[in-house]
Design a protein around this motif. Structure first.
Motif, PDB file in Angstrom:
ATOM      1  N   TRP A 256       0.941  -0.898  -0.219  1.00  0.00           N
ATOM      2  CA  TRP A 256       0.002   0.197  -0.083  1.00  0.00           C
ATOM      3  C   TRP A 256       1.317   1.221  -0.141  1.00  0.00           C
ATOM      4  CZ3 TRP A 256      -4.522   2.420  -1.557  1.00  0.00           C
ATOM      5  CH2 TRP A 256      -4.879   3.559  -0.829  1.00  0.00           C
ATOM      6  N   HIS A 258       0.393   4.061   0.489  1.00  0.00           N
ATOM      7  CA  HIS A 258       0.634   5.613   0.812  1.00  0.00           C
ATOM      8  C   HIS A 258       0.327   4.890   2.247  1.00  0.00           C
ATOM      9  CE1 HIS A 258      -0.616   6.744  -3.404  1.00  0.00           C
ATOM     10  NE2 HIS A 258      -1.241   6.480  -3.099  1.00  0.00           N
ATOM     11  N   ARG A 377      -9.373   2.581   1.146  1.00  0.00           N
ATOM     12  CA  ARG A 377      -7.860   2.777   0.380  1.00  0.00           C
ATOM     13  C   ARG A 377      -8.841   2.858  -0.832  1.00  0.00           C
ATOM     14  NH1 ARG A 377      -3.778  -1.722   1.659  1.00  0.00           N
ATOM     15  NH2 ARG A 377      -3.439  -1.186   3.779  1.00  0.00           N
ATOM     16  N   GLN A 381      -7.742   6.652  -2.861  1.00  0.00           N
ATOM     17  CA  GLN A 381      -6.703   6.913  -4.086  1.00  0.00           C
ATOM     18  C   GLN A 381      -7.346   7.246  -5.106  1.00  0.00           C
ATOM     19  OE1 GLN A 381      -6.321   2.373  -5.141  1.00  0.00           O
ATOM     20  NE2 GLN A 381      -4.202   2.646  -5.511  1.00  0.00           N
ATOM     21  N   GLN A 384      -6.722  10.874  -4.604  1.00  0.00           N
ATOM     22  CA  GLN A 384      -4.529  11.062  -4.575  1.00  0.00           C
ATOM     23  C   GLN A 384      -4.091  11.176  -5.912  1.00  0.00           C
ATOM     24  OE1 GLN A 384      -2.775   7.937  -5.744  1.00  0.00           O
ATOM     25  NE2 GLN A 384      -1.313   9.584  -6.223  1.00  0.00           N
ATOM     26  N   GLN A 385      -5.238  10.627  -7.168  1.00  0.00           N
ATOM     27  CA  GLN A 385      -4.847  10.596  -8.662  1.00  0.00           C
ATOM     28  C   GLN A 385      -5.079  11.554  -9.318  1.00  0.00           C
ATOM     29  OE1 GLN A 385      -6.353   7.008  -9.589  1.00  0.00           O
ATOM     30  NE2 GLN A 385      -4.125   5.253  -8.614  1.00  0.00           N
ATOM     31  N   ARG A 558     -10.983  -0.349  -6.286  1.00  0.00           N
ATOM     32  CA  ARG A 558      -9.889  -1.272  -5.742  1.00  0.00           C
ATOM     33  C   ARG A 558      -9.913  -2.723  -6.324  1.00  0.00           C
ATOM     34  NH1 ARG A 558      -5.345  -0.355  -3.536  1.00  0.00           N
ATOM     35  NH2 ARG A 558      -5.473  -1.753  -1.786  1.00  0.00           N
ATOM     36  N   ARG A 566     -13.584   5.903 -10.868  1.00  0.00           N
ATOM     37  CA  ARG A 566     -13.822   6.221  -9.759  1.00  0.00           C
ATOM     38  C   ARG A 566     -14.237   8.335 -10.331  1.00  0.00           C
ATOM     39  NH1 ARG A 566      -7.462   8.180 -11.669  1.00  0.00           N
ATOM     40  NH2 ARG A 566      -8.780   9.237 -13.610  1.00  0.00           N
ATOM     41  N   GLU A 590       2.317  12.625  -5.839  1.00  0.00           N
ATOM     42  CA  GLU A 590       1.616  12.809  -5.126  1.00  0.00           C
ATOM     43  C   GLU A 590       1.647  14.104  -4.399  1.00  0.00           C
ATOM     44  OE1 GLU A 590      -0.482  10.994  -0.863  1.00  0.00           O
ATOM     45  OE2 GLU A 590       0.680  10.241  -1.996  1.00  0.00           O
TER      46      GLU A 590
END
Length: 678
Positions: A256, A258, A377, A381, A384-385, A558, A566, A590
């Motif tokens: 993981w 992050h 998570r 993500q 973050q992405q 995920r 997303r 990031e």
């Protein structure tokens, strides 16, 4: 008086073996200082005392006899003091020798079958028993009476449920644990596995025991009036996290990437007054201590630490120079940067408008918890992405976490909140905040809605999962041709768990859930209809808005890694978030947003080298842009790693900052115009 430990510091740990008792302390300090560290973490005692202890239950390192002074700790402290380097004394009370164990059986870990835990001829002790609860204070005092150390670090400050060879010994059943657990749980018996119904209570017991003991240690050291640090993972004056590549503990043995940023952010959000050390081993894992870790991997953990407000600590095995240290070659850039910018990091604080709540171990046991982590998570993500800055908020610490500077709080499938956290969330929304919950967040075990802010009155029946959700979809787009089995826009799969709800009057509904239809054979896999259940439901509460996605969209992302999933989430989330700073960069970079007294501080971490279990060499990123929304156009931007001012321009109310090439990392400082010259 304010503690010096409240100000940024940089640590270098030499985790010594007994054979290092003759180490050259001056040569070691040369390495410590060259690394950019101002604090040296060095062995003192516990399993093996690196000083001539007189305590009968404290085993002396036999190799001290080969040192002219007979005292490594004393020599290290004297040399460090001459250079102005602080010393943290390392203790490990988790194990004792067979001889000492024979005299103090009541100090030992006891399995459910009544057996001790013996590893490499050492007997494991129990945190609930006398060695930790009473004798540790005598070790503190002996060291403090002899040496001007600046504090202590406890290794393995935990309950010994497994050993170094990954043999699971389970919950301790020593007399102290039996008695204390019964008091906490109302007379219930200790659990015998992670799936036991009382395992959650055991976790609560262990955390409570660690916190209480840590506070007792802290109070004891505070009586010395020497501004001593106590570094513990729970209850100390300085917190402790470890960033490593212990792949044996990874779910699916997948990294993981992050993990460190997540843990540090949760600490800073919930315990801002407690400074944090993030310790990063330079070796691969405990079973391969002589194998140097990938250099970029060590650097990434340290970067995530400083970007989120932690103090970096690099950890090598043995005396410097005895084993290869190639793994710290990239770490040097991070630790020296931190040293050179202590003033910046002293003022650094979170500046995101989104708070993402991290789940706690709750109902349903360990396997359910892992699924909840996947939901968290997936949302992590997605944010973050797309470079939407956020902070991680600990679910267990919501009642003490200030939420007023967030525009949006996200509850990613965290289950029941409990009355205290539910009240905090309701008050946040009522004051004007936005809430987005996914999955089973905010529902009791019987399906009742905990939150007054929730659009739902209750869940209808049990949650659906597995085959009940196969071939089920969600869409936010209008589907005027659905009667013709034709669909428009975005259709995303639903995976994990889902629910149907009774909605409150006045709830706004958007999109729809498409009912399950045959998935095989392909000739018959059609017939999806609109269920009437919304893809997202929203309701006003006070001055704010609460929105709900009743399925695990994070787990879906995920599982399938579909950009469309997303983007479905972000279509709901982004309008609620009030994001002020974003970026145009590849998703492998990031963005972590903070601020100091002069304006924004943006850390950009290049994670293009992420691998299955580590980070490898990265690809330099060019052509990126940082965007400040609602800016005046007079801001100044500086790239601290590149060491130069950056061109800025305003485009339709957004300040556009053209970034330099982002190598391992970059830190961009954006000063507001009214603060020029400060």
């Amino acid at each position: 008086m304010p503690s010096r430990w409240q100000h940024p510091f940089t640590v270098f740990q030499t985790n010594l073996q007994e054979i290092d008792a003759t180490m050259d302390v001056e040569a070691a300090l040369d390495v410590v200082e060259d690394h950019g560290a101002d604090t040296w973490l060095v062995n003192a005692g516990g399993i093996s005392a690196f000083y001539p202890t007189d305590l009968p239950y404290h085993a002396r390192n036999p190799f001290l006899a080969d040192r002219p002074s007979g005292d490594l700790l004393g020599d290290a402290v004297t040399a460090a003091n001459r250079r102005g380097v602080r010393v943290l004394a390392r203790l490990d009370l988790s194990k004792i020798t067979a001889g000492i164990a024979a005299e103090h059986r009541d100090w030992l870990f006891v399995s459910a079958t009544g057996k001790p835990q013996i590893y490499n001829a050492l007997h494991s002790t129990c945190l609930s028993a006398e060695y930790y609860q009473e004798r540790a204070f005598e070790i503190f005092d002996e060291i403090l009476d002899r040496y001007p150390v600046d504090g202590f670090f406890f290794n393995w400050f935990n309950f010994n449920e497994r050993d170094y060879s990954e043999v699971v010994h389970g919950v301790c059943h020593c007399a102290c644990c039996v008695k204390r657990f019964a008091e906490l749980s109302g007379g219930r018996e200790l659990p015998d596995s992670q799936e036991s119904p009382t395992f959650g209570l055991w976790r609560r017991y262990t955390e409570t025991t660690k916190a209480e003991l840590g506070r007792r240690y802290t109070d004891h050291l505070a009586a010395r009036d020497r501004d001593l640090a106590l570094v513990l993972n729970k209850g100390g004056s300085v917190g402790y996290q470890e960033g490593n590549n212990a792949f044996r503990h990874m779910a699916g043995k997948e990294l993981w990437p992050h993990g460190t940023a997540e843990a540090v952010s949760a600490h800073v959000s919930g315990h801002a007054a407690t400074p944090l050390i993030v310790n990063v081993p330079a070796h691969v894992d405990s079973t391969y201590r002589m194998a140097a870790e990938q250099p970029e991997h060590v650097a990434q953990h340290l970067l995530q630490a400083i970007a989120r407000g932690g103090n970096p600590s690099t950890y090598i095995l043995g005396a410097p120079g005895r084993l290869p240290m190639t793994s710290v070659s990239q770490a040097l850039h991070v630790t020296r940067f931190h040293r050179d910018h202590h003033t910046l990091y002293a003022a650094l604080r979170p500046a995101a408008t989104i708070g993402l709540v991290r789940p706690s171990f709750g109902r349903g046991g360990y396997s359910t918890f892992l699924k909840t982590v996947e939901e968290f998570r997936g949302v992590y993500q997605a944010l973050q992405q797309k470079h939407l800055p956020f902070d991680v908020l600990p679910l267990g610490g919501l009642t003490s976490t200030p939420l007023e500077h967030y525009q949006l709080v996200v509850l990613p499938g965290v289950g029941s909140l409990g009355p205290g956290a539910a009240q905090v969330i309701d008050e946040f929304v009522a004051r004007g905040g936005s809430l987005l919950s996914t999955g089973d967040s905010g529902f009791t075990a019987d399906g009742g809605a905990e939150l007054a802010a929730s659009p739902a009155l209750r869940r209808i029946g049990a949650e659906m999962s597995g085959k009940e959700l196969w071939s089920t979809y969600a869409t936010l787009d209008d589907q005027p041709r659905i009667d013709e089995n034709a669909f428009d826009g975005s259709i995303v799969p639903i995976y994990g768990t889902g629910a149907r709800c009774v909605w409150k009057p006045g709830t706004t509904k958007a999109g729809t859930i498409l009912a399950q239809a045959p998935w095989g054979p392909p000739e018959l896999s059609y017939g999806h209809t609109a269920t009437g259940d919304p893809a997202v439901a929203s309701a006003k509460h006070g001055s704010g808005t609460s929105s709900m996605i009743t399925w695990t969209i994070g787990r879906t992302y995920r599982e399938f890694a579909k950009t469309e999933v997303r983007d479905h989430l972000l279509r709901v989330l982004e309008p609620l978030a009030g994001v002020r700073v974003s970026a145009e960069l590849p998703e492998q970079v990031e963005l972590i947003l903070g601020r100091d007294d002069d304006g924004y501080v943006a850390h950009l971490l290049n994670q293009t080298g992420a691998r299955r279990r580590s980070f490898g060499p990265h690809v330099p990123i060019t052509g990126g842009r940082l965007l400040i929304h609602g800016a005046t156009g007079h801001e100044q931007a500086t790239a601290l790693v590149a060491g130069r001012d950056l061109p800025v321009r305003q485009v339709e109310g957004t300040l556009v900052i053209d970034l330099p090439t982002v190598d391992l990392f970059e830190v961009v400082r954006v000063r507001h115009p009214h603060e020029e010259g400060r």
